[in-house]
Design a protein around this motif. Structure first.
Motif, PDB file in Angstrom:
ATOM      1  N   ARG A 195      20.746  22.361  34.357  1.00 26.53           N
ATOM      2  CA  ARG A 195      19.745  21.885  33.412  1.00 26.53           C
ATOM      3  C   ARG A 195      19.689  20.355  33.457  1.00 26.53           C
ATOM      4  O   ARG A 195      20.622  19.673  33.078  1.00 26.53           O
ATOM      5  CB  ARG A 195      20.063  22.402  32.019  1.00 26.53           C
ATOM      6  CG  ARG A 195      19.956  23.931  31.944  1.00 26.53           C
ATOM      7  CD  ARG A 195      20.557  24.506  30.691  1.00 26.53           C
ATOM      8  NE  ARG A 195      22.006  24.415  30.685  1.00 26.53           N
ATOM      9  CZ  ARG A 195      22.792  24.950  29.756  1.00 26.53           C
ATOM     10  NH1 ARG A 195      22.248  25.618  28.748  1.00 26.53           N
ATOM     11  NH2 ARG A 195      24.096  24.831  29.810  1.00 26.53           N
ATOM     12  N   THR A 224      16.773  33.609  28.210  1.00 24.97           N
ATOM     13  CA  THR A 224      18.042  33.853  28.869  1.00 24.97           C
ATOM     14  C   THR A 224      17.904  34.900  29.960  1.00 24.97           C
ATOM     15  O   THR A 224      18.452  34.757  31.045  1.00 24.97           O
ATOM     16  CB  THR A 224      19.094  34.309  27.846  1.00 24.97           C
ATOM     17  OG1 THR A 224      18.696  35.554  27.288  1.00 24.97           O
ATOM     18  CG2 THR A 224      19.241  33.283  26.753  1.00 24.97           C
ATOM     19  N   VAL A 242      28.195  22.810  32.216  1.00 26.07           N
ATOM     20  CA  VAL A 242      28.790  23.563  31.115  1.00 26.07           C
ATOM     21  C   VAL A 242      28.580  25.064  31.290  1.00 26.07           C
ATOM     22  O   VAL A 242      29.496  25.866  31.085  1.00 26.07           O
ATOM     23  CB  VAL A 242      28.211  23.097  29.766  1.00 26.07           C
ATOM     24  CG1 VAL A 242      28.769  23.923  28.606  1.00 26.07           C
ATOM     25  CG2 VAL A 242      28.509  21.612  29.548  1.00 26.07           C
ATOM     26  N   CYS A 243      27.381  25.470  31.662  1.00 22.01           N
ATOM     27  CA  CYS A 243      27.039  26.884  31.799  1.00 22.01           C
ATOM     28  C   CYS A 243      27.031  27.243  33.279  1.00 22.01           C
ATOM     29  O   CYS A 243      26.029  27.058  33.977  1.00 22.01           O
ATOM     30  CB  CYS A 243      25.666  27.132  31.175  1.00 22.01           C
ATOM     31  SG  CYS A 243      25.228  28.866  31.029  1.00 22.01           S
ATOM     32  N   ARG A 244      28.139  27.771  33.787  1.00 23.32           N
ATOM     33  CA  ARG A 244      28.322  27.883  35.232  1.00 23.32           C
ATOM     34  C   ARG A 244      27.459  28.961  35.871  1.00 23.32           C
ATOM     35  O   ARG A 244      26.991  28.811  36.993  1.00 23.32           O
ATOM     36  CB  ARG A 244      29.795  28.165  35.546  1.00 23.32           C
ATOM     37  CG  ARG A 244      30.758  27.135  35.019  1.00 23.32           C
ATOM     38  CD  ARG A 244      30.497  25.756  35.601  1.00 23.32           C
ATOM     39  NE  ARG A 244      30.820  25.674  37.014  1.00 23.32           N
ATOM     40  CZ  ARG A 244      30.702  24.576  37.755  1.00 23.32           C
ATOM     41  NH1 ARG A 244      30.229  23.482  37.204  1.00 23.32           N
ATOM     42  NH2 ARG A 244      31.013  24.582  39.026  1.00 23.32           N
ATOM     43  N   LEU A 245      27.252  30.097  35.220  1.00 23.60           N
ATOM     44  CA  LEU A 245      26.421  31.184  35.757  1.00 23.60           C
ATOM     45  C   LEU A 245      26.801  31.553  37.185  1.00 23.60           C
ATOM     46  O   LEU A 245      25.964  31.702  38.064  1.00 23.60           O
ATOM     47  CB  LEU A 245      24.940  30.794  35.704  1.00 23.60           C
ATOM     48  CG  LEU A 245      24.273  30.802  34.332  1.00 23.60           C
ATOM     49  CD1 LEU A 245      22.848  30.297  34.434  1.00 23.60           C
ATOM     50  CD2 LEU A 245      24.299  32.180  33.719  1.00 23.60           C
ATOM     51  N   ASP A 259      25.487  24.452  36.744  1.00 19.68           N
ATOM     52  CA  ASP A 259      25.402  23.635  35.548  1.00 19.68           C
ATOM     53  C   ASP A 259      26.808  23.188  35.159  1.00 19.68           C
ATOM     54  O   ASP A 259      27.774  23.919  35.348  1.00 19.68           O
ATOM     55  CB  ASP A 259      24.773  24.456  34.420  1.00 19.68           C
ATOM     56  CG  ASP A 259      24.434  23.612  33.207  1.00 19.68           C
ATOM     57  OD1 ASP A 259      23.385  22.959  33.243  1.00 19.68           O
ATOM     58  OD2 ASP A 259      25.213  23.627  32.239  1.00 19.68           O
ATOM     59  N   SER A 308      25.908  29.641  22.291  1.00 20.08           N
ATOM     60  CA  SER A 308      26.518  30.211  23.491  1.00 20.08           C
ATOM     61  C   SER A 308      25.959  29.534  24.720  1.00 20.08           C
ATOM     62  O   SER A 308      25.101  28.658  24.641  1.00 20.08           O
ATOM     63  CB  SER A 308      26.246  31.718  23.560  1.00 20.08           C
ATOM     64  OG  SER A 308      24.853  31.960  23.726  1.00 20.08           O
ATOM     65  N   CYS A 309      26.436  29.992  25.865  1.00 18.94           N
ATOM     66  CA  CYS A 309      26.036  29.378  27.115  1.00 18.94           C
ATOM     67  C   CYS A 309      24.555  29.559  27.404  1.00 18.94           C
ATOM     68  O   CYS A 309      23.881  28.650  27.860  1.00 18.94           O
ATOM     69  CB  CYS A 309      26.863  29.996  28.242  1.00 18.94           C
ATOM     70  SG  CYS A 309      26.634  29.233  29.845  1.00 18.94           S
ATOM     71  N   LEU A 310      24.037  30.759  27.160  1.00 21.21           N
ATOM     72  CA  LEU A 310      22.681  31.069  27.582  1.00 21.21           C
ATOM     73  C   LEU A 310      21.659  31.142  26.450  1.00 21.21           C
ATOM     74  O   LEU A 310      20.496  30.818  26.644  1.00 21.21           O
ATOM     75  CB  LEU A 310      22.659  32.394  28.342  1.00 21.21           C
ATOM     76  CG  LEU A 310      23.026  32.319  29.822  1.00 21.21           C
ATOM     77  CD1 LEU A 310      23.077  33.704  30.421  1.00 21.21           C
ATOM     78  CD2 LEU A 310      22.042  31.454  30.579  1.00 21.21           C
ATOM     79  N   TRP A 316      33.687  22.797  23.508  1.00 24.51           N
ATOM     80  CA  TRP A 316      33.730  22.953  24.967  1.00 24.51           C
ATOM     81  C   TRP A 316      34.830  22.062  25.515  1.00 24.51           C
ATOM     82  O   TRP A 316      34.907  20.873  25.178  1.00 24.51           O
ATOM     83  CB  TRP A 316      32.386  22.563  25.586  1.00 24.51           C
ATOM     84  CG  TRP A 316      32.383  22.517  27.090  1.00 24.51           C
ATOM     85  CD1 TRP A 316      32.494  23.568  27.946  1.00 24.51           C
ATOM     86  CD2 TRP A 316      32.267  21.345  27.904  1.00 24.51           C
ATOM     87  NE1 TRP A 316      32.453  23.124  29.254  1.00 24.51           N
ATOM     88  CE2 TRP A 316      32.297  21.772  29.254  1.00 24.51           C
ATOM     89  CE3 TRP A 316      32.116  19.981  27.640  1.00 24.51           C
ATOM     90  CZ2 TRP A 316      32.219  20.883  30.338  1.00 24.51           C
ATOM     91  CZ3 TRP A 316      32.029  19.090  28.704  1.00 24.51           C
ATOM     92  CH2 TRP A 316      32.083  19.549  30.034  1.00 24.51           C
TER      93      TRP A 316
END
Length: 322
Positions: A130, A7, A120-123, A118, A202-204, A221
């Protein structure tokens, strides 16, 4: 091996830069009567080589391992194309299959595209998106006819990998991935899909610990898109039994993956330890239809004879947005 270091590494890299079936065709014939098979190409790319340290004992804590490592700007199979199938493997220099019966284990490999958000996991919208992942079960992705994952000329791919070794001698291996793709006018006739990654943590950081006995961990989600899910596959660790995806809004069971451990001799090491050998995916056109705002729930069920650390419960798939 834990993904906790992963992560931080990914964050740093970003800052710097239905039914299980087999034999699904990779693409359908398009209008004009052209045979789609003539438009399809297959290419195998080897990533590596990487040397894995020797094991110091026979338990999982004593296996040799690379830990999580990042490889930047890895080779793509094609550009301005649509990938329709991805088949991962771990091999030796001479092309022989490398698995725990001779030591090596593909603990995980994740291919991501930097600079793209991503699903789902926007960051912060920076990615990495991914695109594809695999554990040692090496489940291939085969999209149903008429769908493809678009690869553009400007896309930059990176890989996070973690390799383990059950043998008492170091091993040098390659991650080998066979890509099937379509180019030219045939590619433009395919429906593009968006990769999606759901996990129960979790996201990461998708790792968690499980006690001895039976336990189920869930995570939800809320979908930010509408579309047709055409492929789902699951990833579990030791003690894992099933991983299920449900649309909690409609009550529809989308996919249940039941894993098998030690199903073939290459998934059993010299000490009799077994690794997950198969995790059949769900493929359909579509597997299910999802609307924006629907809540998707992933549930990972473990039945362990002793506590396990840093296990996972991950579902990855592809959705055709609309």
């Amino acid at each position: 091996m834990s993904l906790r270091r992963l992560t931080l590494a990914v964050a740093a890299a970003v800052a710097v830069a239905g039914t299980a079936v087999a034999g699904i065709p990779v693409a359908s014939a398009a209008d004009g009567g052209e045979p789609q098979a003539a438009m399809t190409e297959t290419r195998t790319i080897r990533y590596g080589p990487w040397t894995i340290p020797a094991a110091t004992g026979h338990t999982h804590d004593e296996m040799g391992g690379t830990g999580n490592r990042l490889a930047f700007n890895i080779e793509k199979p094609c550009t301005d194309c649509m990938v329709t199938a991805i088949k991962p493997n771990l091999v030796y220099e001479d092309g022989r299959n490398a698995n725990i019966n001779t030591g090596p284990m593909l603990h995980h490999a994740v291919i991501g595209q930097l600079g793209e958000p991503d699903l789902v996991c926007r960051l912060g919208g920076l990615g990495p998106k991914r695109l594809f992942s695999s554990g040692n079960e090496r489940t291939p992705v085969t999209l149903p006819a008429g769908y493809g994952l678009r690869i553009d000329s400007g896309d930059r791919w990176s890989m996070v990998y973690d390799l383990m070794n059950h043998a008492h001698q170091e091993r040098t291996v390659y991650i080998s991935i066979e890509y099937t793709y379509v180019t030219g006018p045939a590619a433009r006739r395919l429906t593009p899909v968006t990769p999606m990654w759901l996990d129960v943590v979790s996201c990461l950081n998708p790792t968690f610990d499980v006690p001895a006995g039976e336990v189920t961990r869930t995570k939800r989600w809320k979908s930010t898109v509408s579309g047709e899910i055409v492929y789902l596959k699951g990833h579990l660790h030791h003690g894992g039994r099933t991983i299920t995806t449900t649309n909690a809004t409609t009550g529809q069971r989308l996919c249940e993956v039941t894993v098998v451990s030690g199903g073939t001799p290459e998934y059993i090491d010299e000490h009799g330890n077994k690794e997950i050998s198969s995790a059949p995916p769900c493929i359909g056109a579509p597997v299910a239809t999802v609307r924006r705002g629907d809540v998707l729930e992933v549930a990972a069920r473990y039945v362990a004879d002793h506590p396990h650390e840093d296990v996972m419960g991950i579902v990855t798939g592809y959705i055709a947005e609309r």
